[in-house]
Design an enzyme around this catalytic site. Structure first.
Site, mmCIF file in Angstrom:
data_model
loop_
_atom_site.group_PDB
_atom_site.id
_atom_site.type_symbol
_atom_site.label_atom_id
_atom_site.label_comp_id
_atom_site.label_asym_id
_atom_site.label_seq_id
_atom_site.Cartn_x
_atom_site.Cartn_y
_atom_site.Cartn_z
ATOM 1 N N ASN A 211 0.846 -1.185 0.000
ATOM 2 C CA ASN A 211 0.000 0.000 0.000
ATOM 3 C C ASN A 211 0.885 1.241 0.000
ATOM 4 O O ASN A 211 2.112 1.152 0.013
ATOM 5 C CB ASN A 211 -0.956 -0.016 1.194
ATOM 6 C CG ASN A 211 -0.200 -0.076 2.499
ATOM 7 O OD1 ASN A 211 0.521 0.849 2.848
ATOM 8 N ND2 ASN A 211 -0.323 -1.195 3.208
ATOM 9 N N ASP A 280 -4.428 -6.101 4.958
ATOM 10 C CA ASP A 280 -5.504 -6.882 5.565
ATOM 11 C C ASP A 280 -5.558 -8.304 4.994
ATOM 12 O O ASP A 280 -6.071 -9.213 5.633
ATOM 13 C CB ASP A 280 -6.852 -6.187 5.343
ATOM 14 C CG ASP A 280 -6.941 -4.903 6.165
ATOM 15 O OD1 ASP A 280 -6.387 -4.896 7.290
ATOM 16 O OD2 ASP A 280 -7.533 -3.920 5.692
ATOM 17 N N LYS A 290 8.883 -17.455 -10.119
ATOM 18 C CA LYS A 290 8.123 -16.373 -10.748
ATOM 19 C C LYS A 290 6.978 -16.953 -11.578
ATOM 20 O O LYS A 290 7.195 -17.851 -12.396
ATOM 21 C CB LYS A 290 9.065 -15.543 -11.638
ATOM 22 C CG LYS A 290 8.401 -14.337 -12.205
ATOM 23 C CD LYS A 290 9.365 -13.530 -13.062
ATOM 24 C CE LYS A 290 8.579 -12.483 -13.830
ATOM 25 N NZ LYS A 290 9.345 -11.922 -14.924
ATOM 26 N N LYS A 342 -10.932 -2.375 19.036
ATOM 27 C CA LYS A 342 -9.521 -2.721 19.246
ATOM 28 C C LYS A 342 -9.108 -2.556 20.710
ATOM 29 O O LYS A 342 -7.931 -2.680 21.027
ATOM 30 C CB LYS A 342 -8.622 -1.851 18.364
ATOM 31 C CG LYS A 342 -9.082 -1.767 16.919
ATOM 32 C CD LYS A 342 -8.067 -2.329 15.963
ATOM 33 C CE LYS A 342 -8.610 -2.303 14.546
ATOM 34 N NZ LYS A 342 -7.928 -3.135 13.608
HETATM 35 O O1 C5P Z 1 -9.031 -2.234 11.117
HETATM 36 P P1 C5P Z 1 -8.084 -1.270 10.484
HETATM 37 O O2 C5P Z 1 -7.054 -1.935 9.608
HETATM 38 O O3 C5P Z 1 -8.719 -0.125 9.783
HETATM 39 O O4 C5P Z 1 -7.329 -0.635 11.733
HETATM 40 C C1 C5P Z 1 -6.223 0.155 11.603
HETATM 41 C C2 C5P Z 1 -5.402 0.019 12.836
HETATM 42 O O5 C5P Z 1 -5.170 -1.346 13.136
HETATM 43 C C3 C5P Z 1 -4.026 0.623 12.658
HETATM 44 O O6 C5P Z 1 -3.606 1.094 13.916
HETATM 45 C C4 C5P Z 1 -3.196 -0.564 12.203
HETATM 46 O O7 C5P Z 1 -1.832 -0.384 12.491
HETATM 47 C C5 C5P Z 1 -3.808 -1.700 12.990
HETATM 48 N N1 C5P Z 1 -3.778 -2.988 12.287
HETATM 49 C C6 C5P Z 1 -3.041 -4.029 12.811
HETATM 50 N N2 C5P Z 1 -3.023 -5.255 12.177
HETATM 51 C C7 C5P Z 1 -3.717 -5.446 11.036
HETATM 52 C C8 C5P Z 1 -4.499 -4.390 10.503
HETATM 53 C C9 C5P Z 1 -4.488 -3.173 11.152
HETATM 54 O O8 C5P Z 1 -2.381 -3.856 13.833
HETATM 55 N N3 C5P Z 1 -3.680 -6.627 10.438
#
Ligand code: C5P
Length: 412
Positions: A211, A280, A290, A342
């Protein structure tokens, strides 16, 4: 650190000379900018001699033929970028009005618009000018935009009247400078774990999903916490940034690796800040070779990555947890949901579509959503200034009665 000292046209301009000297003694490098009116009160040579640097007096410096030269035409941008703090002493009603309304017709007012550094102003003027509704409104407008105002004191004024308007004591101005630059050591008892940057999820040896995160916000947080005395562990995905001085740096590549690194350090931290833009999803299979092009359409199966913050939040105890929310819509609603989901103490939310906010910029516009339902919108500022404000908010959250997090924990 570099301070740009703007001097405007008031009798108190002579006190700015003493201030320039004091700032130098405190180890700051001082670049003086004087308005035309200031030069009626004190000669630029006084400041040049004290600071050992040329004083900037005009928006356009002229060569021998009388034409403006190119360097001077962009000088305000160069000064804006290299300054750590803009300090205006004394600040007249006129410069406050220009700052508040965004006029840029001389070097100082142009610099004000061009810099993302914190700004401190110490007004000094006649009592009626200070109390005039126009000045009151300008002051409030500037304060709301994050400008620090060192209020003038009361007493006998040079104009012969008595009242509020005399320049604040130099000690108070110096204290405001130190405060604005966050030269405090209020994180000495904390160990701060920061995640930063993107993650890269490999598909084969040459291709990956990632990203647009640059890591700038997380690195700014790591650096700010270290400067304020914290022991800092920075777990970073691949970025182009150098590791900040004085932090334990753990480079990782994927969400999986970041998860492992965070789990290994979490027990030793007292504050955990999750600024990384963790993927995600990752490819369900990583090809050893490859992948070859074929004529057929290709579908890649993705599987979810571990939610690092949600995972460690189950063992948070007294730790302060900070999450980030990069949103493109329904900012407040999503941020509040994330705060609860969270089990975080603070969510730093930004609308990544707003101008001046988001990926790969040096500036950000964020709103802080705290566990005690406080919502703090911050104006456009540099990421290092935003980092300081986030740490300030953590200091406040640390001082709240423990029951707030304890009841949330038992409720969750
Ligand atoms: O749920 P979302 O990805 O929008 O949340 C963002 C927050 O969660 C950020 O603080 C990011 O660093 C953390 N995060 C994480 N592990 C993931 C996805 C997001 O710690 N797999």
């Amino acid at each position: 650190m570099r301070i740009t000292l703007g001097v405007t046209g008031g009798v108190a301009a002579y006190k700015a000379a003493e201030l320039a000297r004091r700032l130098q003694q405190d180890g700051f490098s001082v670049q003086v900018v004087m308005t035309r009116a200031a030069r009626e009160f004190v000669a630029p040579l006084t400041f040049a001699a004290l600071t050992g640097q040329n004083v900037i007096t005009d928006l356009f410096a002229r060569d021998t033929s009388g034409s403006a030269n190119l360097e001077s035409a962009v000088e305000h941008i160069a000064v804006a970028q290299r300054t750590d703090l803009l300090l205006v002493v004394p600040a007249t009603a006129d410069i406050l009005a220009k700052f508040a309304r965004g006029l840029a017709d001389d070097f100082l007012s142009t610099l004000f618009l061009a810099t993302a550094a914190p700004v401190v102003v110490a007004p000094a003027m006649n009592v009626n000018m200070w109390q005039h509704p126009a000045t009151r409104e300008n002051i409030e407008m500037l304060r709301a935009r994050g400008v620090r105002i060192v209020e003038p004191g009361e007493g006998y004024l040079a104009c012969g009247m008595t009242g509020q308007g005399r320049l604040a004591e130099l000690e108070d101005i110096l204290a405001a400078v130190r405060d604005a630059l966050h030269l405090k050591r209020d994180f000495e008892t904390e160990t701060v774990l920061v995640t930063a940057g993107p993650t890269c999820e490999d598909l084969d040896p040459v291709r990956y999903l990632t990203n647009r995160s640059s890591g700038k916000m997380g690195y700014a947080l790591a650096q700010a916490a270290a400067r304020r005395g914290a022991k800092v562990i920075l777990v970073s995905g691949p970025t182009a940034l150098p590791a900040p001085d004085g932090v334990q740096f753990i480079p990782v590549r994927s969400a999986e690796e970041m998860h492992k690194a965070v789990l290994a350090s979490f027990s030793s931290c007292t504050v955990a800040i999750f600024a990384a833009a963790v993927a995600d999803y990752r490819p369900a299979a990583r090809h050893a070779h490859k992948m070859k092009r074929t004529k057929a359409p290709l579908t890649i199966e993705l599987e979810p990555t571990p939610d690092i913050i949600a995972d460690v939040a189950r063992h948070k105890a007294d730790r302060l947890l900070v999450g980030f929310a990069a949103e493109t819509d329904h900012l407040a609603e999503n941020a509040r949901k994330k705060l609860a989901a969270k089990n975080a103490d603070l969510i730093v939310a930004n609308d990544v579509t707003a101008q001046g906010a988001g990926f790969d910029l040096d500036t950000n516009i964020v709103t802080l959503f705290s566990r005690d339902n406080r919502e703090t919108p911050l104006p456009l500022m540099s990421k290092s200034e935003a980092a300081q404000r986030i740490l300030d908010e953590l200091v406040r959250l640390r001082s709240l009665p423990h029951t707030a997090s304890a009841s949330r924990r038992s409720a969750g």
